[in-house]
Scaffold this motif. Structure first.
Motif, PDB file in Angstrom:
ATOM      1  N   ALA A  99      47.332  37.623  32.119  1.00 39.89           N
ATOM      2  CA  ALA A  99      46.146  37.888  32.935  1.00 39.89           C
ATOM      3  C   ALA A  99      45.831  36.721  33.866  1.00 39.89           C
ATOM      4  CB  ALA A  99      44.948  38.195  32.037  1.00 39.89           C
ATOM      5  N   ASP A 100      45.959  35.493  33.396  1.00 40.49           N
ATOM      6  CA  ASP A 100      45.637  34.339  34.244  1.00 40.49           C
ATOM      7  C   ASP A 100      46.604  34.250  35.421  1.00 40.49           C
ATOM      8  OD1 ASP A 100      43.525  33.609  32.631  1.00 40.49           O
ATOM      9  OD2 ASP A 100      44.708  32.215  31.412  1.00 40.49           O
TER      10      ASP A 100
ATOM     11  N   PHE B 232      46.108  45.601  29.894  1.00 38.79           N
ATOM     12  CA  PHE B 232      44.787  45.963  30.395  1.00 38.79           C
ATOM     13  C   PHE B 232      44.018  44.735  30.878  1.00 38.79           C
ATOM     14  CE2 PHE B 232      40.208  46.950  29.552  1.00 38.79           C
ATOM     15  CZ  PHE B 232      40.046  47.873  30.582  1.00 38.79           C
ATOM     16  N   ASP B 233      44.129  43.608  30.163  1.00 40.13           N
ATOM     17  CA  ASP B 233      43.398  42.419  30.607  1.00 40.13           C
ATOM     18  C   ASP B 233      43.948  41.887  31.922  1.00 40.13           C
ATOM     19  OD1 ASP B 233      45.772  41.435  29.551  1.00 40.13           O
ATOM     20  OD2 ASP B 233      44.831  39.798  28.428  1.00 40.13           O
TER      21      ASP B 233
ATOM     22  N   ILE C 213      43.275  41.416  37.884  1.00 39.42           N
ATOM     23  CA  ILE C 213      43.694  41.739  39.251  1.00 39.42           C
ATOM     24  C   ILE C 213      42.539  42.355  40.031  1.00 39.42           C
ATOM     25  CG2 ILE C 213      45.217  43.241  40.607  1.00 39.42           C
ATOM     26  CD1 ILE C 213      47.260  42.869  38.231  1.00 39.42           C
ATOM     27  N   VAL C 214      41.846  43.297  39.414  1.00 37.02           N
ATOM     28  CA  VAL C 214      40.718  43.938  40.090  1.00 37.02           C
ATOM     29  C   VAL C 214      39.634  42.906  40.399  1.00 37.02           C
ATOM     30  CG1 VAL C 214      38.870  45.636  39.852  1.00 37.02           C
ATOM     31  CG2 VAL C 214      41.181  46.199  39.075  1.00 37.02           C
TER      32      VAL C 214
ATOM     33  N   ALA D  97      38.444  49.331  34.412  1.00 40.08           N
ATOM     34  CA  ALA D  97      38.766  48.015  34.983  1.00 40.08           C
ATOM     35  C   ALA D  97      38.150  47.811  36.356  1.00 40.08           C
ATOM     36  CB  ALA D  97      40.277  47.839  35.061  1.00 40.08           C
ATOM     37  N   GLY D  98      37.633  48.901  36.951  1.00 40.66           N
ATOM     38  CA  GLY D  98      36.995  48.789  38.262  1.00 40.66           C
ATOM     39  C   GLY D  98      37.847  49.227  39.423  1.00 40.66           C
ATOM     40  N   ALA D  99      38.899  50.005  39.167  1.00 42.07           N
ATOM     41  CA  ALA D  99      39.769  50.473  40.250  1.00 42.07           C
ATOM     42  C   ALA D  99      38.970  51.256  41.283  1.00 42.07           C
ATOM     43  CB  ALA D  99      40.883  51.344  39.689  1.00 42.07           C
ATOM     44  N   ASP D 100      39.368  51.120  42.542  1.00 38.77           N
ATOM     45  CA  ASP D 100      38.712  51.840  43.637  1.00 38.77           C
ATOM     46  C   ASP D 100      39.356  53.196  43.893  1.00 38.77           C
ATOM     47  OD1 ASP D 100      36.843  49.616  44.669  1.00 38.77           O
ATOM     48  OD2 ASP D 100      38.806  48.647  44.542  1.00 38.77           O
TER      49      ASP D 100
END
Length: 429
Positions: free
Chosen positions: A154-155, A187-188, A193-194, A220-223
């Motif tokens: 994730a980092d 998932f993290d 990324i988002v 995750a906040g995908a558009d």
């Protein structure tokens, strides 16, 4: 420049604005007014639309031109993409959105297009998509590494996104695979990324396979969600209703890529090619070239014909209910494996949206305004004919709200506006 004697479907009003005059200044729409209104000043050359219908220019919101070009010799790649974008414009498509490919090819293509703006469709791109380690579409092919960032950290994904976001128009993630498997983006990492993309003011579009992938992407906040999902129970519409409620509540865009699943489901079937001929999407002369392609009749990696048929049939049955629930649907074709050309794949996608039961105004919105909104702030053209919008439009000789053929049959295409440059020169008398 002004266009007179035109019926305007602006992408906002529920019906045509009859007998209008459209003014274009410095590549943007500056006024849409009644034909008898007094000009505010010298509007320049006047073109006669002869009672035609002016609609926003079409958008191809999911394709992979950079990926196709990567197979070409390096000196030819930018020119190849430019030619494809010229072909798109000739089909009434004024903007193309590339959902993942080598960054150097896409940057070179944009530079190449900039030398003669207005002669080809505009281009927005994501650069390399994010996927898991050896995830789709990289798998075990090192030559495909340039089309994706492979990560399980994730980092690292966060830092890579911050760097990439300054060079692209939006970000693309592939969230496909068994949960916890190394080839699936964690998932993290998806959340990271988002978060990084949104910090940079860029939208994130996520490729999904199953409903749970879609739900994770939204969480995750995908558009935007790319591809119709594979249902667990194809006989029930319950999953589609739940998904529709989720997408509508979160204002998440949905690009089903119907024509992708249709092609993968029927690859190798002569009857399907004849169906394309009968529908005007191919000619008999196109068929030898299509059947000679290496992919013809061969199983597509990752997506079997059986699974593709399930996804296609389910999406066709449930897309209207998703529209009725308030889901913002966009038009994208993804692949053109059995189509004469990528532009034809988009026209087929629009036809399938209508066949799935979307009202024709919703089909047009999918191929214009919603597709522009999906990629976010970088889309300076909002896919409408409104004051201030980039002057991209398609002139038709018949009402597209009366028959989908009036929009997708190129026999009804009079010409295009691309950044205010008209492809027809009929002067007003």
């Amino acid at each position: 420049m002004s266009i007179r004697n035109v019926n305007v479907i602006d992408g906002v009003a529920p019906g045509p604005i009859a007998g209008a005059e459209v003014v274009v200044t410095d590549g943007r729409f500056s006024a849409i007014r009644p034909a008898d209104a007094q000009p505010a000043g010298d509007d320049g050359p006047v073109l006669d639309a002869r009672g035609g219908y002016l609609v926003p220019g079409l958008w191809e919101s999911h394709t992979h031109l950079g990926g196709h070009a990567f197979a070409k010799p390096e000196p030819e790649r930018a020119k190849y993409v430019s030619q494809l974008l010229t072909d798109f414009l000739s089909a009434g498509v004024t903007t193309v959105v590339d959902l993942g490919g080598p960054l150097d090819v896409e940057l070179a293509a944009r530079d190449y297009l900039g030398r003669d703006a207005g002669t080809a469709a505009g281009l927005f791109f994501a650069g390399p998509a994010f996927t898991g380690v050896r995830g789709w579409p990289v798998l075990d092919d090192p030559a495909r590494a340039a089309i994706a960032h492979q990560t399980n950290d994730a980092d690292l994904a966060y830092r890579q996104t911050l760097e990439l976001a300054d060079q692209v128009d939006f970000l693309k993630c592939i969230y496909d695979g068994e949960p916890g498997a190394p080839d699936k983006l964690p998932f993290d990492a998806l959340k990271a990324i988002v978060a990084a993309a949104h910090e940079k003011g860029k939208n994130v579009l996520v490729h999904v396979h199953e409903r749970t992938d879609l739900e994770d992407a939204v969480a995750a906040g995908a558009d935007g969600i790319e591809h119709a999902f594979q249902p667990q129970d194809p006989g029930s519409t319950a999953e589609a209703r739940d998904v529709a409620a989720l997408l509508a509540e979160t204002n998440t865009y949905y690009c089903p890529t119907l024509v992708t699943w249709e092609q993968l489901a029927h690859n190798g079937e002569a009857g399907y090619l004849q169906k394309l001929v009968d529908g005007g999407f191919a000619t008999p002369d196109d068929l030898p070239e299509i059947t000679a392609r290496p992919i013809y009749g061969r199983e597509f990696p990752r997506h079997s014909a059986q699974d593709s048929r399930i996804r296609f049939d389910y999406a066709m049955r449930t897309l209207a209910l998703m529209h009725d629930a308030g889901v913002k649907i966009t038009a994208g074709s993804d692949v053109a494996l059995l189509m004469p050309s990528p532009p034809v794949a988009l026209l087929r996608e629009l036809h399938l949206l209508a066949e799935a039961g979307l009202p024709l105004p919703a089909v047009l919105a999918a191929g214009t305004r919603h597709s522009a909104e999906k990629i976010g702030p970088p889309a300076t053209a909002p896919g409408t004919i409104t004051a201030g919008a980039v002057a991209d439009a398609l002139l038709l000789d018949a009402d597209p709200y009366a028959d989908i053929a009036h929009l997708i049959d190129r026999a009804h295409h009079v010409g295009t506006l691309r950044a205010g440059r008209a492809s027809w020169t009929e002067p007003a008398v």
